[in-house]
Design a protein around this motif. Structure first.
Motif, short mmCIF file in Angstrom:
data_model
loop_
_atom_site.label_atom_id
_atom_site.label_comp_id
_atom_site.label_asym_id
_atom_site.label_seq_id
_atom_site.Cartn_x
_atom_site.Cartn_y
_atom_site.Cartn_z
N THR A 278 0.85 -1.19 0.00
CA THR A 278 0.02 -0.07 -0.16
C THR A 278 0.81 1.14 -0.02
O THR A 278 1.96 1.29 0.75
CB THR A 278 -0.87 -0.10 1.39
OG1 THR A 278 -1.53 -1.08 1.29
CG2 THR A 278 -2.02 1.10 1.04
N GLN A 279 0.47 1.94 -0.75
CA GLN A 279 1.21 3.38 -0.91
C GLN A 279 0.27 4.43 -0.57
O GLN A 279 -0.87 4.54 -1.32
CB GLN A 279 1.86 3.65 -2.35
CG GLN A 279 2.65 4.92 -2.65
CD GLN A 279 3.18 4.67 -4.08
OE1 GLN A 279 2.37 4.57 -4.98
NE2 GLN A 279 4.33 5.04 -4.17
N VAL A 280 0.52 5.70 0.13
CA VAL A 280 -0.58 6.54 0.49
C VAL A 280 0.18 7.89 0.21
O VAL A 280 1.20 8.26 0.98
CB VAL A 280 -1.03 6.48 1.95
CG1 VAL A 280 -2.13 7.52 2.06
CG2 VAL A 280 -1.62 5.07 2.17
N PHE A 281 -0.57 8.72 -0.55
CA PHE A 281 -0.31 9.98 -0.75
C PHE A 281 -0.97 11.14 -0.09
O PHE A 281 -2.33 10.90 -0.05
CB PHE A 281 -0.21 10.30 -2.35
CG PHE A 281 0.86 9.53 -3.23
CD1 PHE A 281 2.29 10.08 -3.19
CD2 PHE A 281 0.52 8.46 -3.91
CE1 PHE A 281 2.98 9.35 -3.98
CE2 PHE A 281 1.53 7.74 -4.54
CZ PHE A 281 2.63 8.20 -4.59
N GLY A 282 -0.51 12.14 0.08
CA GLY A 282 -1.40 13.14 1.06
C GLY A 282 -0.88 14.64 1.00
O GLY A 282 0.35 14.78 0.51
N LYS A 283 -1.54 15.53 1.23
CA LYS A 283 -1.41 16.83 1.27
C LYS A 283 -2.10 17.32 2.71
O LYS A 283 -3.45 16.93 2.83
CB LYS A 283 -1.86 17.95 0.04
CG LYS A 283 -1.45 18.97 0.43
CD LYS A 283 -2.06 20.07 -0.89
CE LYS A 283 -1.70 21.38 -0.70
NZ LYS A 283 -2.04 22.29 -1.82
N PRO A 284 -1.26 17.60 3.58
CA PRO A 284 -1.96 18.09 4.96
C PRO A 284 -2.46 19.38 5.00
O PRO A 284 -2.43 20.25 4.25
CB PRO A 284 -0.79 17.94 5.92
CG PRO A 284 0.51 18.71 4.94
CD PRO A 284 0.33 17.95 3.54
N ARG A 285 -3.80 19.31 5.93
CA ARG A 285 -4.32 20.47 6.18
C ARG A 285 -3.42 21.24 7.39
O ARG A 285 -3.08 20.84 8.14
CB ARG A 285 -5.52 20.14 6.99
CG ARG A 285 -6.71 21.56 6.95
CD ARG A 285 -7.95 21.02 7.55
NE ARG A 285 -8.69 20.04 6.90
CZ ARG A 285 -9.50 20.26 5.67
NH1 ARG A 285 -9.59 21.52 5.32
NH2 ARG A 285 -9.85 19.56 5.02
N ARG A 286 -3.17 22.55 6.93
CA ARG A 286 -2.27 23.38 7.48
C ARG A 286 -3.29 24.30 8.57
O ARG A 286 -4.39 24.81 8.09
CB ARG A 286 -1.47 24.43 6.58
CG ARG A 286 -0.59 23.90 5.61
CD ARG A 286 0.47 22.81 6.41
NE ARG A 286 1.22 22.01 5.46
CZ ARG A 286 2.25 21.15 5.83
NH1 ARG A 286 2.17 20.73 6.99
NH2 ARG A 286 3.15 20.69 5.00
#
Length: 286
Positions: A278-286
């Motif tokens: 499994t590979q998970v990509f994200g962009k965090p909430r600042r």
């Protein structure tokens, strides 16, 4: 002065008197000679194949009627990625056995993907087991799953460094992503669940998706994506599969993702050798 040459002659004589090849060894040698110079097989002339390595565990395998060869070998301690068995009766010598199997089974005998062999004889009945050893599980090569995840991260950033076409969609180079331990934990959770329960889906058995799993791991995201794979043994093999798939490739090249985590898990029945990634990509909430 005369004793030294006499001693040498005696030693050479002892070596010459060594026991001859067993019948199984002779048939193995004939099969390897055939692989080196195949001749015709089903109307074609296949290229030469590398010699097979004799494996005692293959020779000792007892295959009953209807037995699954790979499962029998796994129980004996030989994990195979491919295996087959050839049986012939009424052959009184290795030469007779070779003559009996040469043409009917030439395709298997000359298959270049096989690397190992075991030959056994009971009376005039012969069994030839052909196999390829399975690659080492990532749990042996990367006992810490994070090391495998970091290898995937390195490959992802190498891919993002250049423009790439994913199916019909073209992507310019993208900035590198960084490792995020919470996304790594979400990836490990899903790989482990798929391995334990033997399924393959972005939706978990509990009904949750990658967004749910990431939040449970403590990752507050504005954008999230996931790639999954099974059956591959190494990070490089897994990445190659993802890059060859338009949707997975698009996730890898998406410039909106800034962080990543990746993990593998192996089925509890280790001899099955089924690996889930499994590979998970994200962009965090600042």
């Amino acid at each position: 002065m005369s004793k030294l040459p006499l001693l040498i002659v005696c030693l050479l004589g002892a070596a010459a008197a060594a026991s001859p090849q067993s019948d199984a060894d002779q048939l193995t040698a004939m099969i390897n000679a055939y692989r080196a110079a195949p001749g015709l097989c089903h109307g074609g002339t296949p290229p030469p194949a590398s010699p097979l390595t004799p494996q005692p565990v293959l020779a000792a395998a007892r295959l009953g009627t209807g037995a699954i060869v790979s499962a029998t070998l796994a129980r004996a301690g030989f994990a195979s990625s491919k295996a087959d068995a050839i049986s012939v009766g009424g052959a009184g010598s290795p030469q007779d056995a070779m003559a009996a199997i040469r043409q009917p089974y030439c395709g298997a005998l000359l298959d270049a993907s096989y690397t190992d062999i075991g030959v056994s004889r009971t009376g005039n009945d012969w069994t030839v087991v052909l196999a390829s050893a399975a690659p080492a599980l990532p749990s042996a090569t990367y006992p810490d799953w994070r090391d495998a995840g970091m290898m995937i991260l390195e490959s992802v950033n190498a891919a993002r460094a250049s423009a790439r076409t994913c199916g019909n969609q073209s992507f310019p180079p993208a900035p590198p992503v960084s490792w995020n331990p919470q996304l790594g934990a979400a990836a490990l959770s899903h790989s482990g669940d798929m391995a334990r329960q033997r399924y393959f889906n972005h939706i978990g058995k509990d009904g949750g998706n990658v967004g749910d799993r990431s939040r449970r791991s403590g990752y507050n995201w504005t954008r999230i994506g996931e790639n999954i794979a099974f059956g591959s043994y190494t990070p490089n093999e897994t990445m190659a599969g993802w890059l060859a798939s338009p949707g997975h490739c698009a996730n890898i090249m998406d410039p909106n993702f800034t962080e990543m985590g990746a993990a593998y898990a192996v089925t509890p029945e280790q001899q099955d050798g089924v690996v889930y990634w499994t590979q998970v990509f994200g962009k965090p909430r600042r």
